[in-house]
Each structure stands twice: as structure tokens, then as C-alpha cells.
Motif scaffolding. Structure first.
Motif, PDB file in Angstrom:
ATOM      1  N   ASP A 183       0.864  -1.176   0.000  1.00  5.17           N
ATOM      2  CA  ASP A 183       0.000   0.000   0.000  1.00  5.17           C
ATOM      3  C   ASP A 183       0.909   1.237   0.000  1.00  5.17           C
ATOM      4  OD1 ASP A 183      -1.542   2.235   0.884  1.00  5.17           O
ATOM      5  OD2 ASP A 183      -3.069   0.847   1.609  1.00  5.17           O
ATOM      6  N   GLU A 226       1.713  -0.677   4.225  1.00  4.54           N
ATOM      7  CA  GLU A 226       1.508  -2.088   4.583  1.00  4.54           C
ATOM      8  C   GLU A 226       1.943  -2.980   3.427  1.00  4.54           C
ATOM      9  OE1 GLU A 226      -2.156  -2.435   7.624  1.00  4.54           O
ATOM     10  OE2 GLU A 226      -2.717  -1.766   5.633  1.00  4.54           O
ATOM     11  N   ARG A 278       1.826  -6.917   1.987  1.00  6.81           N
ATOM     12  CA  ARG A 278       1.219  -8.251   2.094  1.00  6.81           C
ATOM     13  C   ARG A 278       1.839  -9.146   1.031  1.00  6.81           C
ATOM     14  NH1 ARG A 278      -0.058  -6.452   6.463  1.00  6.81           N
ATOM     15  NH2 ARG A 278      -2.064  -5.475   6.906  1.00  6.81           N
ATOM     16  N   ASP A 335      -1.953 -13.599   7.140  1.00 11.17           N
ATOM     17  CA  ASP A 335      -0.693 -13.186   6.522  1.00 11.17           C
ATOM     18  C   ASP A 335      -0.126 -14.267   5.604  1.00 11.17           C
ATOM     19  OD1 ASP A 335      -0.129 -10.601   7.945  1.00 11.17           O
ATOM     20  OD2 ASP A 335      -0.362 -11.933   9.656  1.00 11.17           O
ATOM     21  N   ARG A 366      -1.382  -1.757  10.535  1.00 11.19           N
ATOM     22  CA  ARG A 366      -0.695  -2.588  11.521  1.00 11.19           C
ATOM     23  C   ARG A 366       0.368  -3.424  10.829  1.00 11.19           C
ATOM     24  NH1 ARG A 366      -5.990  -6.333  12.990  1.00 11.19           N
ATOM     25  NH2 ARG A 366      -7.122  -5.866  11.109  1.00 11.19           N
ATOM     26  N   ALA A 385      -1.669  -8.737   9.189  1.00  9.76           N
ATOM     27  CA  ALA A 385      -2.983  -8.551   8.584  1.00  9.76           C
ATOM     28  C   ALA A 385      -4.139  -8.670   9.568  1.00  9.76           C
ATOM     29  CB  ALA A 385      -3.162  -9.555   7.443  1.00  9.76           C
TER      30      ALA A 385
END
Lengths: 712, 332
Positions: free
Chosen positions: A582, A587, A589, A652, B236, B239
Motif C-alpha cells: 500500500d 503495509e 502483504r 498473513d 498494523r 494482517a
């Protein structure tokens, strides 16, 4: 003959026990008259205990006794030293004197009738200290050369290694990168907390322990208490994860045995999650410099790799951070220097992929930076520097399938569609990045023994002291035994995790399949041959056993042969990662991981895949989350829990985790042709993630973990 | 763990009568509801009550949505509220903040009242190995100032304490002008949730204006908060199942293409759930244009002060506000 079992995706033979809660772990043992021990731990990092007032604790409800350095029994014998212990220094001898070397060091053991009484009374022990200056700020601690260094393969080597003229080659290189990479301390965080139950009967000690090496625990307890090794029995059939934390024998183990000896009752000591950060080890903080020089067409001409790693003041822990650098890529001029920082902390220990996980992280990030500087595809850079042999050991590789790993993994991943330009790939708001890294880990093999016993009813009992912290030793050894014996798997019962069984090396360093597996195979071959010879029923083992009418047994010690010294033996792999970042909130992922591995024979593809996706998830944690914060002011770890020390949760875990094992037949590594898998599964993942984050964002993060603040 | 007597009164009046000092942080008696936070505090020896007074069965868990607004019984669990169809439809900001909180297991157990009164995650508060914590030991100092303070607050801090408030729910509720109904021995009183929490100032160990022997009985949200376009942004390090690094609760009433009214509150950055009315004022009448939103969000930084490791939160919280407005604005 029955169908072959080796290489088949067989489910865990202990799966039912585990999912029904009937597999009993160390802390679940409740022998009669059990008492509970709670450890009081120091709140300074260096100094001496000035006063210790145990009156309130001793008088509290249910308390049996309180042990401190003033009244604890003295260690009987000279310190026991094993291959899992650091070569230099002396391990912590708890409650033997008033010296404090680190935060969280045990200063008292409170033993009470219940766990609640013990933990409460532990809070009533009043300790005052004479604090001494402590070295707890790693940023300002001095790095020194270690006394000596031992690799995973047991080779002694100088902490400084050089071939060619690396400095000159770097200066002359057409293209170069030279950066520093930092990995913070990471804590082993298995779900099962460490626990020991100790019970004495006279001079005989039984320990139920969380252990990856029961034989070593037995020897160490024998040394500490001055009893013959055969008087100590250590039982550890199930281990709920460890990642290396259960290789050594930590201070709570002798404490439990000491408490049991003094109280003449069985004593259980279970660590809390917070205690796990002070008493059972961690991957040490490393600061690494990697400088790479190359020609404009992408041939490596120089590698300089230096690392500094934390250790304690009382032991000189080192791991093979720099070993892979010397042979992973072809390069004539290589310099490596390993240094340590002695801090007032407890000794680090092996954590999944020890050495390689750290060193390959820095090397493979630097390779990516070099690829960017060369405007070359990172896979192509590696292919141009693929060595023909181990240029460090000057030996041929027993096998090396890196090219095949890159080929199948890039194809599966769709790497050919990658636009090399950073920030060029998007999915809506998310920036998409693709990164890769090479992985490697040594294929270790140490002497191990196993016993095979055939019974007249045509079944077999096979056993070895080995351990199963999760990879599936129970299952894979049953497969090897059944196939070697030529019996159906359900007729073969394999047992492990008891020091009374034939000796094995530590369950670590990816050597269990090679070492214990070879011993199981050899024992089964021998007992089958013996039975067939005695039974005179041709090749019909069941008929032979029926005729013999009594058990036939063989115990074999399998030892690496001379062949082992003629090759450089390592597993290799290529790992490819897709991340989404992001761009506003920072963030990251991980969406996909594709890993291709050349690991010799794959004994059980189902369990092996589980092992690999576990390593991938662990690598994602290393890349994005894990950081045991050490307070530089006092050496405490403020986030010693599982809330402020995040590890990946299911959300995650990438939706796609492809594990590919390339065909690899390696006749040299060991009789089974297996290279080991548990460690390599985490190696390279963190670098691939960081490289993908660079590709997504154009930002190069050189200090783990890659948290949102670093991407703003 | 300090030994305690578990009191299980059969009436709320009896529970309140145990008041002693219950409800105050330095009390010999404490209330326990879902226990998801209290158990940790007991196990870690952070709280050492002599009596633990169970509120089980004494407070209602009703969820009512009507023309007057929303009413949540203090004993309603996070899971029940998050899954309630009318809450999801009319107060999605609350459902969103709840679903971004904790884990399904914790949400099944934790209650509304307990969530609002959970204690800070400041690691120095939770590690009794640190002698200095003004919240735990009044007057002992603050280990977070000058320590590793990535977890800590940048708004509402004092020289005595920089601990961040951990609740996501409270951030959403403060944005929606929620009111808490407080029950005490002398009856009920209502006060805005925003006023429930005290700034740490000189006495960080006193976190709320609850008097000894008072409990939260219910939470109400005015009907005016219903039907707003809203979004809860939670940043955060992983996730799920993690406290916010930075969070922003945003609710908008659009007036054509412009923002008619905005509600914005922040989490993870304040010593209490942090309403940023100056941002709301700046947003009123604004179009949904990035530069305009960015300028309005920048006003959240007024009075913010980093302590080193958490400096980045001042920038990140502004970005979270912008993201929240953009996302809420997209949800036509």
C-alpha cells in the motif's frame, strides 16, 4: 514385497494422536506427588545479588522450599559440552553464585504444591542487586574477532577468509554495490512453551522435557548431578515446535532436576511466554556489510561480506552466517570476516536456518541491488555466476540443481512477464512487486543409531532416540523401515524421543532424515537379512519369522563414509515472491510464494510441502514482522510476548504457496540420497520479500523487519 | 499471580457494594467481565487485586437499534455486536472497528464495557521487570519516554505518560458521539464517551472519570450517526489480530459532491481515543479532492509530539485519515 513407501505422500502416523489431544507433551506429565517450580529472574543485566529475602515466599501458602544461590546444591561435575553448545565459554550454571550476567537470569526457584502457589510466592522473593556497568546497547558495543569458528559441518575455520584479491577487484570493478544490512534479534516462538518435569528415584533421574536432543540432556544432567549417564532417562516423544530452541539444555532443566532432588518430589517447571525471551535462545542480531563488484556484463569479480553478531559475555556463540557467500555464486575474489559483540544478554541459539537465514538474506539482497545496478534480470545475474564447483572447498558439488530450480520456478511464477521497472506493476491502489532469491543449506549427516526388532507375528518395532518437532520423523522413519523390511506400514511401529533408545545426533541442522534415516535403513536391512538367513523361507520374511518363533533384533550405528569428504554437499533452491504494498499506508502483504528446491530424494512430498510452507511463512515473519526489541538501557525485552512481537497469522499466509521439488538423484550425500529440508525452507524468503518490496516501491529496505514506517 | 477472592455476586447492587475502591486502577478490588485483558494483567502480576468481582450475568447484553439510535448493553460481546444485522447496516463503522479488533476467539469472549476499559498495551506497563511506570506505580517514572516507544502515543501525552489507548471500538464510538451509561450505587448517569477518558497529565494511573464502584452499563449512539458513509482504517504490522499502529475512524455525510459533515477520530496515536474536530471543521464543505483532504488531515498533527520511534505516526495518521475519507466517499 509391499508397495514402496519412500517418496509417497503419506499422512502423519501420529496425526490422530495430535488432533485428538492424546499426544502428551512434556508439561502434560503429572507424576504422583508433583510439585511446581516457578523461577525468579533478575531485573538487572550485570552485577551481583546484594540481598535475597525469601522469608515471605517461604512462608506463603503451599510453598515447599525456595532455592537460591545460598542454599542450592552445587553442580557436581565439570561442565558437559556438546556440539549444540558454543565452542567457547561456559554455559550458565544457575544458582551457583551471586553473579548476574544478563536480564532474566534465574536467581531463585520457588517450589510449591500448586502452580498458582509457586508463581505467587515467586513474586514475594525480594532481591536487591549491586549493579555493575552493563553492555546492552548493541549499536555502541565493540565488535571483536571470535576466538574460533566452527561451521555447521564441523569444520574449524578462521573468522577471516580470503581468496584472490577482493579489495583490489572491488576497487577495479565496473559496477559495484556496497551496503549494510541489519537483522534484529528474532526469538524462537514455538507454540509449545518449554517445560520440564523431573523425578528422582534414588540416584536415578527421569526427565520429561521439550527436547530436540534427549541424549544430550541426559549427558548434561549426569554431569551436573554427578550420576552415571545411564541413570538419567529423558523422554520427549512430542515437541510442539522449537525451531532450534530445544537443541540446548537451558537453565530451567537443571533447575527442575535440582528442585526435585531437594524436595524429593517430582517437580514441573514451565516457562511463560515472557520467560521464553530470557531463557531459551534467539536468532542473534546481525549487522552485515556486503560489497559486490562485477563487470558490466554481470560477472562477479569481488565479494566482501562482513558480519557482526551478538553473543553473551559467558559464551561465544557463532553461526555460519558467511559460509554460503563463499560458494553460492562463482567469484574469484572473496573476503569474509565474522565478528562478535559480547553483550550482557543471554546466549543466542539456533533458530531455523541458523547462519544461512541471516547471511543469505544480506547476500541475496545485495545480488538484487547489483542486478538493478547492472540493469540485468536478477535470475540472469545468478545464471551468469553459476559456479561449476564449490570454489571455497575446491570440491565438486554432490549435486546442485539451481538452474533447474530457477527454470521451473520462473515458469510456474510467470516471471517472464515481469516489468523490471520499479513501481510499474499495480493492482488498483496496491503496488505489486516481484522478487527472488537463491537459497542454500548444507546437507549434514552425523552418526546415528537405530534398532530394528522383528517379531514372530511378522510385525516390527523400530526405534531411535530421535526427535520430531514437527517435520514428521514419526512418519518418515516408519516409511523407511517398512519399505526396507518389506512389511506393510501398519505392521511397523516406530518409536522415538527416549534417551534409552539408540543414540542420535541433534534433531536440527536438517540432518535427521540423513542421519537417523540412514541408521533406520541399515538396521532394517540387517535384521531382515539376519531373519531371512535364519528362517530359510527364501524372501518371505513373515514366513521366516513365524518359523524362527522368537524376536530377531539388530542395532546399527550408521556413520558417514569417506565418500562424504569428496563432495560439497548442499541443498539449493530458488524462491520467488509477489508482494502488494500500500503506497500510502506502507503495509506489505505477500500474495504468492513459489519455491523450487533441489533437496535430493523427497521422502514424503506431503510432509515436505508442509515443512516448506512453514518455512515460507516463517520467512515472511522474518521479513515483515519479527523483532525482539532489546532495550539498550538495560537489556530487557519490552515486547516479550506474542502481541507486540507479531508472527504471521493465517491472514498473513499467502493464498498461493507453491512448493516444487525438482528431480535430483544424489548418490553421494548419504545412503538415502536425502539432503534435508527443514532449514532451507526459510532461507532466502526474507530477501525475496525485500527484493519484491523494492520492485514494488523503488524503496530498498536494508533493515528488517519491513514495517509500514519504513515505507512512508 | 497474586491470590484473590473471586466474588460472584447475584445482583448488580451487590457487585456495586463491593465497590471498596473497585473501578479505580489502584484498587484492592477489580471488576472482571469477559476477562480477555484482565487475565493477562493478573498473570503478569501487573494487577494485584485482593478481590475480583465478576460481572457475569449482572449487565445486559441487549443490542437495540431504533429511531433513538443504537444502544449496546455493556455485556454484549464484540462478536455479537459485529454480527448484528442492524449494526452492520446502520453503524458499519462500529462493526468494522470490531472486526478489525483481536481475533474471533477474543471477540466471542470480550464485552463492550470491558473493551472500553481495557488497559494500555504500553510494554513497560505490562512488564513488571521495569520499576518505572507511572500508570502501574504512581510516581515511579516513565520507561517509555527515552525507551523503545514505537507503540506509544503522539497526542495527549504528558511528561508522566505516553501510553496509547488500545481500543478500536472506542475510536469508532468517539467519532459517532457515543455516550456511556454509568451505573453506580446512587443510580445512573450518562456522559459522552469522549469525556469518560482522562488525559494522563500528572496522574496517568487514573484513566477514567469512573468513580469507585461505578460500572459501564450501556453505550448509546445517537441516531444522527446512523447511515453515514464511513470507514475504519487500521494500519498494523500484520494482517489480523494486532493492535493498531495507527487507526482512523471516518464518517461522512455528503452534500452532493462535497462533504457536508465529517467525523474523524484516531487510534493508536492518542493517550485516549482521539477525536480531531479541527480536521472535521476543515473538511466541512470540501470536495473529495486529494490536496484538499490532505490539507485538512494535516490539522490532525496540531499538538502532536513524537518521541523518536513513533515520530512516523504523525505522518501516517494523516494518511490514514485521507484514506478513510477517500474510501468512505467512494461508498456511495
Amino acid at each position: 514385497m509391499t508397495a514402496p513407501y519412500m517418496g509417497k505422500p503419506i499422512s502423519r502416523v501420529d496425526g490422530r494422536l495430535k488432533v485428538t489431544g492424546t499426544a502428551n507433551y512434556a508439561a502434560e506429565q503429572d507424576p504422583p506427588r508433583l510439585a511446581f517450580g516457578a523461577i525468579v529472574r533478575s531485573t538487572i543485566a550485570s552485577g551481583r545479588i546484594a540481598t535475597i529475602d525469601t522469608a515471605a515466599a517461604a512462608g506463603a501458602s503451599g510453598v515447599v522450599t525456595v532455592l537460591t544461590h545460598r542454599n542450592a546444591p552445587r553442580y557436581a561435575g565439570p561442565p558437559h559440552k556438546a556440539m549444540v553448545d558454543p565452542e567457547r565459554g561456559e554455559k550458565l550454571r544457575v544458582l551457583q553464585d551471586d553473579r548476574i550476567t544478563h536480564q532474566g537470569q534465574p536467581v531463585a526457584l520457588v517450589i510449591a504444591n500448586t502452580l498458582e502457589e509457586a508463581t505467587h510466592a515467586a513474586t514475594l522473593v525480594r532481591v536487591t542487586y549491586s549493579a555493575a556497568p552493563a553492555i546492552t546497547d548493541i549499536a555502541h558495543a565493540r565488535a571483536v574477532l571470535p576466538t574460533q569458528q566452527k561451521t555447521d559441518q564441523g569444520e574449524r575455520q578462521s573468522p577471516v577468509q580470503q581468496r584472490g584479491n577482493p579489495q583490489g577487484a572491488l576497487a577495479a570493478a565496473e559496477v559495484k554495490v556496497d551496503h549494510q544490512y541489519v537483522i534484529p534479534r528474532e526469538n524462537n516462538n514455538p507454540i509449545e512453551l518449554h517445560a520440564t518435569v523431573a523425578a528422582w528415584e534414588g540416584d536415578r533421574l527421569t526427565l520429561w522435557d521439550k527436547s530436540q536432543w534427549v541424549d544430550n540432556v541426559a549427558l548434561e544432567m549426569a554431569a551436573i548431578f554427578g550420576v552415571p549417564p545411564e541413570s538419567v532417562r529423558v523422554v520427549s516423544p512430542f515437541v510442539g515446535g522449537a525451531f532450534g530452541s530445544a537443541l540446548r539444555t537451558w537453565a530451567h532443566v537443571p533447575l527442575a532436576a535440582m528442585g526435585a532432588r531437594v524436595t524429593r518430589r517430582p517437580v514441573k517447571v514451565m516457562l511463560s511466554r515472557r520467560e521464553m525471551y530470557y531463557g531459551t535462545g534467539y536468532r542473534p542480531h546481525t549487522t552485515q556489510r556486503v560489497a559486490l563488484g562485477a563487470s558490466a556484463d554481470g560477472r562477479l569479480s569481488a565479494i566482501l561480506h562482513e558480519d557482526e553478531q551478538e553473543t553473551s559475555t559467558y559464551e561465544e556463540y557463532t553461526e555460519a552466517v558467511l559460509d554460503a557467500t563463499r560458494f553460492l555464486h562463482s567469484c574469484p575474489n572473496v573476503y569474509t570476516r565474522h565478528r562478535i559483540k559480547r553483550l550482557n544478554v543471554h546466549t543466542p541459539t539456533w533458530m531455523r536456518g541458523p547462519g544461512e537465514a541471516s547471511g543469505v538474506f544480506a547476500l541475496e539482497c545485495a545480488m538484487d541491488e547489483l542486478a538493478v545496478a547492472l540493469q540485468l534480470d536478477p535470475v540472469e545475474l545468478r545464471l551468469r555466476n553459476e559456479p561449476e564447483r564449490d570454489e571455497y572447498r575446491k570440491l565438486p558439488f554432490s549435486s546442485r540443481s539451481t538452474r533447474e530450480c530457477y527454470r521451473v520456478a520462473t515458469e510456474r511464477f510467470g516471471w517472464g512477464r515481469r516489468n523490471p521497472e520499479p513501481r510499474s506493476m499495480r493492482d488498483g491502489r496496491w503496488l505489486i512487486g516481484w522478487g527472488m532469491a537463491t537459497a542454500t543449506y548444507p546437507s549434514n549427516w552425523a552418526p546415528a543409531a537405530a534398532r530394528a526388532r522383528l517379531l514372530p507375528d511378522g510385525s516390527a518395532e523400530v526405534s531411535s532416540a530421535a526427535s520430531d518437532m514437527g517435520p514428521g520423523t514419526w512418519t518418515s522413519m516408519t516409511q523407511v523401515a517398512a519399505e526396507t523390511l518389506g512389511l506393510p506400514m501398519e505392521r511397523v511401529r516406530f518409536t522415538l524421543g527416549d534417551s534409552r533408545l539408540p543414540n542420535t545426533p541433534p534433531h536440527g541442522g536438517s540432518m535427521t532424515m540423513a542421519s537417523v534415516g540412514s541408521a533406520v535403513q541399515a538396521a532394517c536391512r540387517k535384521v531382515r537379512a539376519d531373519a531371512l538367513a535364519r528362517g530359510s523361507e527364501g524372501n518371505d520374511l513373515v514366513a521366516a519369522m513365524r518359523r524362527i518363533g522368537q524376536p530377531v533384533e539388530a542395532t546399527v550405528n550408521a556413520t558417514p563414509g569417506a565418500d562424504a569428504q569428496k563432495y560439497s554437499k548442499h541443498a539449493f533452491g530458488g524462491v520467488f515472491v509477489e508482494v502488494a504494498v500500500d503506497p500510502d499506508l506502507g503495509e506489505t502483504r505477500v500474495r504468492r510464494v513459489v519455491g523450487a528446491y533441489g533437496v535430493g530424494r523427497v521422502m514424503n512430498p506431503k510432509l515436505s510441502r508442509s515443512q516448506c510452507i512453514g518455512g515460507m511463512i516463517g520467512g515472511i515473519g522474518m521479513a515483515l514482522m519479527e523483532h525482539a526489541v532489546v532495550d539498550p538501557r538495560n537489556g530487557r525485552i519490552p515486547n516479550a510476548n506474542l502481541a507486540e512481537y507479531p508472527v504471521p497469522v493465517h491472514a498473513d499466509s499467502p493464498p498461493v504457496m507453491d512448493v516444487i521439488f525438482v528431480d535430483e538423484h544424489d548418490p553421494h550425500v548419504n545412503p538415502l540420497g536425502v539432503k534435508g529440508l527443514g532449514e532451507i525452507a526459510i532461507v532466502g524468503i526474507a530477501s525475496a520479500v525485500v527484493n519484491a518490496v523494492y520492485h514494488a516501491t523503488g524503496k530498498r529496505i536494508r533493515e528488517l523487519p519491513v514495517t509500514p514506517d519504513k515505507l512512508l | 499471580m497474586h491470590p484473590f477472592i473471586l466474588e460472584r455476586p447475584t445482583s448488580l447492587a451487590a457487585a456495586l457494594a463491593f465497590r471498596a475502591q473497585a473501578g479505580r486502577n489502584d484498587a484492592p478490588a477489580e471488576y472482571i467481565a469477559g476477562g480477555t485483558d484482565m487475565i493477562q494483567l493478573l498473570q503478569e502480576d501487573v494487577r494485584r487485586p485482593d478481590r475480583l468481582v465478576s460481572l457475569a450475568g449482572l449487565l445486559d447484553r441487549r443490542i437495540d437499534v431504533g429511531p433513538q439510535g443504537l444502544r449496546l448493553g455493556a455485556a454484549a460481546t464484540m462478536a455479537e455486536v459485529a454480527a448484528h444485522a442492524d449494526v452492520v447496516r446502520q453503524y458499519p463503522l462500529i462493526a468494522g472497528a470490531l472486526l478489525d479488533s483481536a481475533s474471533p476467539q477474543v471477540r466471542n469472549q470480550a464485552t463492550m464495557g470491558g473493551n472500553l476499559l481495557q488497559r494500555t498495551r504500553c510494554p513497560y506497563f505490562r512488564d513488571v521487570g521495569y520499576a518505572a511506570c507511572n500508570k502501574r506505580n504512581p510516581g515511579s517514572g516513565c520507561s517509555a519516554i527515552g525507551g523503545e516507544n514505537r507503540w506509544n502515543a503522539v497526542l495527549g501525552t504528558s511528561e508522566a505518560c505516553i501510553a496509547a489507548h488500545p481500543s478500536d471500538l472506542a475510536v469508532a464510538l468517539v467519532a459517532l458521539d457515543a455516550v456511556v451509561i454509568v451505573r453506580g450505587a446512587s443510580g445512573e448517569r450518562a456522559l459522552p464517551l469522549d469525556d469518560l477518558y482522562r488525559l494522563p497529565a500528572e496522574a496517568p494511573h487514573i484513566e477514567t472519570v469512573l468513580q469507585p464502584g461505578e460500572v459501564i452499563a450501556a453505550i448509546t449512539v445517537p441516531a444522527g450517526a446512523s447511515g453515514l458513509r464511513s470507514h475504519y482504517v487500521k494500519v498494523r504490522d500484520r494482517a489480523s489480530f494486532e493492535f493498531a499502529v495507527v487507526a482512523a475512524a471516518v464518517a461522512l455525510r455528503m452534500d452532493g459532491a462535497r462533504i457536508g459533515e465529517a467525523r474523524v477520530a484516531l487510534g493508536g496515536v492518542g493517550t485516549k481515543p482521539w477525536r480531531v474536530r479541527q480536521v472535521e471543521t476543515a473538511l466541512a464543505g470540501s470536495p473529495l479532492e486529494p490536496a484538499v483532504l490532505r490539507a485538512a488531515a494535516a490539522r490532525a498533527a496540531e499538538g502532536a509530539r513524537g518521541h523518536g520511534h513513533n515520530d512516523f505516526k504523525i505522518e501516517l495518521m494523516q494518511r490514514a485519515i485521507v484514506r478513510g475519507i477517500e474510501t468512505a466517499g467512494e461508498h456511495a
